[in-house]
Design a protein around this motif. Structure first.
Motif, PDB file in Angstrom:
ATOM      1  N   ILE A 124       0.832  -1.207   0.000  1.00  0.00           N
ATOM      2  CA  ILE A 124       0.000   0.000   0.000  1.00  0.00           C
ATOM      3  C   ILE A 124       0.865   1.254   0.000  1.00  0.00           C
ATOM      4  O   ILE A 124       0.535   2.250  -0.660  1.00  0.00           O
ATOM      5  CB  ILE A 124      -0.958   0.007   1.214  1.00  0.00           C
ATOM      6  CG1 ILE A 124      -1.928  -1.171   1.124  1.00  0.00           C
ATOM      7  CG2 ILE A 124      -1.727   1.319   1.287  1.00  0.00           C
ATOM      8  CD1 ILE A 124      -2.820  -1.315   2.347  1.00  0.00           C
ATOM      9  N   GLY A 125       1.985   1.233   0.728  1.00  0.00           N
ATOM     10  CA  GLY A 125       2.861   2.397   0.797  1.00  0.00           C
ATOM     11  C   GLY A 125       3.284   2.908  -0.559  1.00  0.00           C
ATOM     12  O   GLY A 125       2.948   4.037  -0.959  1.00  0.00           O
ATOM     13  N   PRO A 126       4.020   2.101  -1.355  1.00  0.00           N
ATOM     14  CA  PRO A 126       4.443   2.567  -2.680  1.00  0.00           C
ATOM     15  C   PRO A 126       3.292   2.738  -3.661  1.00  0.00           C
ATOM     16  O   PRO A 126       3.333   3.641  -4.511  1.00  0.00           O
ATOM     17  CB  PRO A 126       5.414   1.475  -3.149  1.00  0.00           C
ATOM     18  CG  PRO A 126       5.107   0.281  -2.318  1.00  0.00           C
ATOM     19  CD  PRO A 126       4.638   0.815  -0.994  1.00  0.00           C
ATOM     20  N   LEU A 127       2.259   1.915  -3.557  1.00  0.00           N
ATOM     21  CA  LEU A 127       1.146   2.005  -4.501  1.00  0.00           C
ATOM     22  C   LEU A 127       0.366   3.312  -4.356  1.00  0.00           C
ATOM     23  O   LEU A 127      -0.165   3.838  -5.341  1.00  0.00           O
ATOM     24  CB  LEU A 127       0.193   0.815  -4.323  1.00  0.00           C
ATOM     25  CG  LEU A 127       0.720  -0.547  -4.770  1.00  0.00           C
ATOM     26  CD1 LEU A 127      -0.320  -1.628  -4.510  1.00  0.00           C
ATOM     27  CD2 LEU A 127       1.094  -0.519  -6.245  1.00  0.00           C
ATOM     28  N   ILE A 128       0.281   3.837  -3.150  1.00  0.00           N
ATOM     29  CA  ILE A 128      -0.388   5.122  -2.937  1.00  0.00           C
ATOM     30  C   ILE A 128       0.589   6.270  -3.182  1.00  0.00           C
ATOM     31  O   ILE A 128       0.235   7.277  -3.806  1.00  0.00           O
ATOM     32  CB  ILE A 128      -0.962   5.207  -1.506  1.00  0.00           C
ATOM     33  CG1 ILE A 128      -1.949   4.057  -1.245  1.00  0.00           C
ATOM     34  CG2 ILE A 128      -1.634   6.558  -1.284  1.00  0.00           C
ATOM     35  CD1 ILE A 128      -3.051   3.922  -2.242  1.00  0.00           C
ATOM     36  N   SER A 129       1.819   6.109  -2.742  1.00  0.00           N
ATOM     37  CA  SER A 129       2.821   7.168  -2.883  1.00  0.00           C
ATOM     38  C   SER A 129       3.066   7.553  -4.333  1.00  0.00           C
ATOM     39  O   SER A 129       3.329   8.715  -4.647  1.00  0.00           O
ATOM     40  CB  SER A 129       4.148   6.734  -2.248  1.00  0.00           C
ATOM     41  OG  SER A 129       4.009   6.503  -0.865  1.00  0.00           O
ATOM     42  N   LEU A 130       2.991   6.581  -5.236  1.00  0.00           N
ATOM     43  CA  LEU A 130       3.305   6.867  -6.637  1.00  0.00           C
ATOM     44  C   LEU A 130       2.384   7.912  -7.258  1.00  0.00           C
ATOM     45  O   LEU A 130       2.739   8.570  -8.251  1.00  0.00           O
ATOM     46  CB  LEU A 130       3.314   5.573  -7.460  1.00  0.00           C
ATOM     47  CG  LEU A 130       1.992   4.839  -7.731  1.00  0.00           C
ATOM     48  CD1 LEU A 130       1.287   5.372  -8.976  1.00  0.00           C
ATOM     49  CD2 LEU A 130       2.239   3.341  -7.884  1.00  0.00           C
ATOM     50  N   PHE A 131       1.186   8.091  -6.679  1.00  0.00           N
ATOM     51  CA  PHE A 131       0.247   9.067  -7.249  1.00  0.00           C
ATOM     52  C   PHE A 131       0.641  10.510  -6.919  1.00  0.00           C
ATOM     53  O   PHE A 131       0.009  11.452  -7.408  1.00  0.00           O
ATOM     54  CB  PHE A 131      -1.183   8.757  -6.817  1.00  0.00           C
ATOM     55  CG  PHE A 131      -1.769   7.607  -7.585  1.00  0.00           C
ATOM     56  CD1 PHE A 131      -2.292   7.805  -8.850  1.00  0.00           C
ATOM     57  CD2 PHE A 131      -1.733   6.323  -7.072  1.00  0.00           C
ATOM     58  CE1 PHE A 131      -2.806   6.746  -9.586  1.00  0.00           C
ATOM     59  CE2 PHE A 131      -2.237   5.249  -7.785  1.00  0.00           C
ATOM     60  CZ  PHE A 131      -2.771   5.456  -9.051  1.00  0.00           C
ATOM     61  N   ILE A 132       1.682  10.676  -6.114  1.00  0.00           N
ATOM     62  CA  ILE A 132       2.292  12.006  -5.986  1.00  0.00           C
ATOM     63  C   ILE A 132       2.675  12.511  -7.368  1.00  0.00           C
ATOM     64  O   ILE A 132       2.486  13.694  -7.701  1.00  0.00           O
ATOM     65  CB  ILE A 132       3.540  11.947  -5.071  1.00  0.00           C
ATOM     66  CG1 ILE A 132       3.148  11.621  -3.632  1.00  0.00           C
ATOM     67  CG2 ILE A 132       4.323  13.266  -5.123  1.00  0.00           C
ATOM     68  CD1 ILE A 132       4.336  11.340  -2.720  1.00  0.00           C
ATOM     69  N   LEU A 133       3.210  11.611  -8.182  1.00  0.00           N
ATOM     70  CA  LEU A 133       3.641  11.983  -9.536  1.00  0.00           C
ATOM     71  C   LEU A 133       2.460  12.389 -10.410  1.00  0.00           C
ATOM     72  O   LEU A 133       2.589  13.279 -11.252  1.00  0.00           O
ATOM     73  CB  LEU A 133       4.388  10.818 -10.188  1.00  0.00           C
ATOM     74  CG  LEU A 133       5.693  10.386  -9.522  1.00  0.00           C
ATOM     75  CD1 LEU A 133       6.350   9.252 -10.300  1.00  0.00           C
ATOM     76  CD2 LEU A 133       6.652  11.572  -9.411  1.00  0.00           C
ATOM     77  N   PHE A 134       1.310  11.757 -10.218  1.00  0.00           N
ATOM     78  CA  PHE A 134       0.128  12.115 -10.995  1.00  0.00           C
ATOM     79  C   PHE A 134      -0.302  13.549 -10.708  1.00  0.00           C
ATOM     80  O   PHE A 134      -0.499  14.351 -11.640  1.00  0.00           O
ATOM     81  CB  PHE A 134      -1.014  11.148 -10.687  1.00  0.00           C
ATOM     82  CG  PHE A 134      -2.357  11.595 -11.219  1.00  0.00           C
ATOM     83  CD1 PHE A 134      -2.601  11.637 -12.575  1.00  0.00           C
ATOM     84  CD2 PHE A 134      -3.370  11.990 -10.347  1.00  0.00           C
ATOM     85  CE1 PHE A 134      -3.828  12.057 -13.070  1.00  0.00           C
ATOM     86  CE2 PHE A 134      -4.598  12.394 -10.829  1.00  0.00           C
ATOM     87  CZ  PHE A 134      -4.830  12.433 -12.194  1.00  0.00           C
ATOM     88  N   PHE A 135      -0.421  13.890  -9.427  1.00  0.00           N
ATOM     89  CA  PHE A 135      -0.867  15.238  -9.069  1.00  0.00           C
ATOM     90  C   PHE A 135       0.192  16.288  -9.418  1.00  0.00           C
ATOM     91  O   PHE A 135      -0.138  17.387  -9.868  1.00  0.00           O
ATOM     92  CB  PHE A 135      -1.215  15.284  -7.580  1.00  0.00           C
ATOM     93  CG  PHE A 135      -2.422  14.456  -7.223  1.00  0.00           C
ATOM     94  CD1 PHE A 135      -3.694  14.873  -7.568  1.00  0.00           C
ATOM     95  CD2 PHE A 135      -2.294  13.247  -6.560  1.00  0.00           C
ATOM     96  CE1 PHE A 135      -4.810  14.120  -7.268  1.00  0.00           C
ATOM     97  CE2 PHE A 135      -3.392  12.475  -6.250  1.00  0.00           C
ATOM     98  CZ  PHE A 135      -4.659  12.902  -6.607  1.00  0.00           C
ATOM     99  N   LEU A 136       1.461  15.945  -9.227  1.00  0.00           N
ATOM    100  CA  LEU A 136       2.531  16.874  -9.597  1.00  0.00           C
ATOM    101  C   LEU A 136       2.583  17.085 -11.104  1.00  0.00           C
ATOM    102  O   LEU A 136       2.847  18.198 -11.578  1.00  0.00           O
ATOM    103  CB  LEU A 136       3.881  16.351  -9.109  1.00  0.00           C
ATOM    104  CG  LEU A 136       4.286  16.695  -7.681  1.00  0.00           C
ATOM    105  CD1 LEU A 136       5.627  16.057  -7.343  1.00  0.00           C
ATOM    106  CD2 LEU A 136       4.364  18.202  -7.461  1.00  0.00           C
TER     107      LEU A 136
END
Length: 416
Positions: A169-181
Motif C-alpha cells: 500500500i505504501g508505494p502504490l499510494i505514494s506513486l500518485f504524488i507523480l500524478f498530481f505533480l
C-alpha cells in the motif's frame, strides 16, 4: 450580512472537505504508527457520516451537482447492489455489515465526490494540498512504518525487500504524488525540476519495496506527462532518444541490483507454476495467475451475482484475498456488479476521449489525466482497488478536471 455569512460557511465547508481528504489518506499510517485504536473503523465511519451531513445541510446543490452526478451514480448503484448481495449471500467479516459498507465501500465514494467538488472550486489549491498530504503519507510509510515483517517468499529473495508495515500500500499510494505533480506541471504551476526530484524519490521507494506493479503505474503516469508536453521537433526527438537510453540503463540497473528485479524474475517463474491454463500471458502475472484461474472457475458456478464481496477466502478455502480487481468483480459481484464496474470506468474513458477530441488546445491536460486513469486500470491487474479511497480521489480529480475544462471552454465560446 447574509452574503457574508454564506461566504464564511462556504469557506468552512471547504476546510471540512480538505480535512476529510487528509483524514482518509493519513488515518491508516497515523493509526498504525501512533494510535493503534479502532481496528473496526468506527472513527472513520463517524467522520464520514458527519462530512456527508455537513455537505448536505450547507450545499443546496450537493446531491444534484455532485453526489448523484454522472458517472458517480453508477458506482453508488454498485455499492447498493453489493450491500444487498451480501445480505443474500452471507457476510463473513469481523465487523457488522453496515459498518463494512460505510468503511470499505462508501468512504471511497464520498472521497471521490469531495475531490470532484473541490478540484472544480480551485484546482491548483486542491492539487497542491493533495501532493502535500501524499508526501506525508509516503514519508510515514518509509520512516516510522518502514520496518515490516518479511513473508516467507520475501525471506528467500537474494536481495530482500525494504517493505514497511503498510506493505504494498505504501508505494502504490505514494506513486500518485507523480500524478498530481504532473498535472501541476502541465498547467504551469510546478517546475520540471520538482517533478524530476519526486520521480527519483518515488522510483527509489518502489525499487526498494520490490512492488512490481507500481513501477508499471509510474511509467504510465510519466509517459502521459511526457506526451502532454512533447512537440515533435527534431530537437525533441533527439531528446527523447537520449532519455530513453538513460531510462534503459536505469531499468537494467534496477532489475539487476534491487529486490524489484529479483521479484520480476521470480514472478515469471511463479507464474509458470501457478498457471495451469493454456494462456501463456498469465505467466507474467506471477503468483497472481492462480487467482485468475481459480476465480474464473468460481465465477462459472455463480455467474449472475457472484459469491459476495470478500467471500472468496471462505468459498475457495484460500487464505489470501483475490489480488486482481477484475477477477474480484467477476467472482465476487458477478455479471451484475461487473457490468456496473465496466460502465463506470467506460464512462470515465469516454469523457477523456471526447474531451481530447473536442478541445484540441486542452489535450496536454487530458494526457496528464489519462496517466492517472490508466495507472489505476493497470494496478487492477494484480491488486484489488475498490476499497481504497486514494484511487477514488484520483477518479474524482479526473472527472472534476474534465468538467472544469468543459465549462471554461464553453465560457470562452460565449465571450469570443
Amino acid at each position: 450580512m447574509d452574503d457574508r455569512r454564506s461566504v464564511k460557511m462556504k469557506i468552512n465547508l471547504q476546510k471540512i472537505n480538505y480535512f476529510y481528504i487528509a483524514f482518509v489518506i493519513l488515518w491508516l499510517p497515523i493509526n498504525l504508527a501512533f494510535l493503534n485504536i479502532d481496528g473496526k473503523g468506527r472513527i472513520p465511519a463517524i467522520i464520514t457520516t458527519l462530512v456527508l451531513i455537513l455537505n448536505t445541510l450547507h450545499d443546496n446543490q450537493f446531491y444534484k451537482k455532485h453526489f448523484l452526478a454522472r458517472p458517480f451514480y453508477l458506482w453508488l448503484i454498485w455499492i447498493i447492489y453489493n450491500g444487498i448481495n451480501l445480505l443474500i449471500k452471507g457476510f463473513n467479516h469481523e465487523t457488522s455489515l453496515g459498518l463494512y459498507i460505510i468503511t470499505t465501500l462508501f468512504i471511497p465514494y464520498l472521497s471521490m465526490i469531495i475531490s470532484y467538488k473541490e478540484i472544480q472550486r480551485d484546482k491548483t489549491k486542491f492539487l497542491n494540498f493533495t501532493v502535500v498530504i501524499l508526501v506525508i503519507f509516503s514519508l510515514l510509510s518509509v520512516t516510522v512504518l518502514g520496518k515490516g515483517e518479511l513473508t516467507d517468499s520475501d525471506a528467500n529473495l537474494e536481495v530482500q525487500r525494504v517493505s514497511g508495515k503498510l506493505g504494498n500500500i505504501g508505494p502504490l499510494i505514494s506513486l500518485f504524488i507523480l500524478f498530481f505533480l504532473s498535472l501541476l506541471y502541465i498547467i504551469k504551476k510546478k517546475r520540471l525540476e520538482t517533478l524530476i526530484i519526486f520521480t527519483i524519490y518515488i522510483i527509489g521507494v518502489v525499487a526498494l519495496s520490490g512492488t512490481r506493479k507500481a513501477i508499471g503505474a509510474v511509467m504510465l503516469i510519466l509517459l502521459a506527462s511526457y506526451l502532454a508536453k512533447i512537440k515533435f521537433t527534431f530537437k525533441n526527438i533527439l531528446a527523447t532518444i537520449f532519455i530513453s537510453l538513460v531510462l534503459s540503463f536505469g531499468y537494467n540497473y534496477v532489475m539487476e541490483n534491487t529486490a524489484l528485479g529479483v521479484r520480476f524474475e521470480k514472478g515469471i517463474a511463479d507464474g509458470q507454476k501457478a498457471n495451469t491454463s493454456n494462456i501463456e500471458a498469465l505467466n507474467f502475472l506471477g503468483d497472481r495467475a492462480f487467482f485468475y484461474i481459480d476465480g474464473w472457475m468460481i465465477f462459472t458456478e455463480n455467474p449472475l451475482s457472484g459469491i459476495g464481496l470478500e467471500n472468496y477466502t471462505s468459498v475457495s478455502k484460500n487464505n489470501y484475498r483475490l489480488h486482481t480487481e477484475y477477477i474480484v468483480q467477476l467472482t465476487e459481484t458477478g455479471l451484475i456488479g461487473t457490468s456496473l464496474f465496466f460502465l463506470f470506468n467506460f464512462s470515465i474513458g469516454k469523457r477523456l476521449i471526447s474531451t481530447w477530441k473536442k478541445y484540441k488546445n486542452r489535450r496536454s491536460e487530458v494526457w496528464g489525466l489519462s496517466g492517472g486513469f490508466l495507472a489505476i486500470l493497470f494496478l487492477g491487474l494484480t491488486a484489488w482497488t475498490y476499497s481504497f479511497p486514494h484511487y477514488f480521489i484520483v477518479f474524482g480529480v479526473i472527472i472534476g478536471f474534465l468538467e472544469t475544462i468543459r465549462r471554461e471552454e464553453e465560457r470562452n465560446e460565449i465571450l469570443y
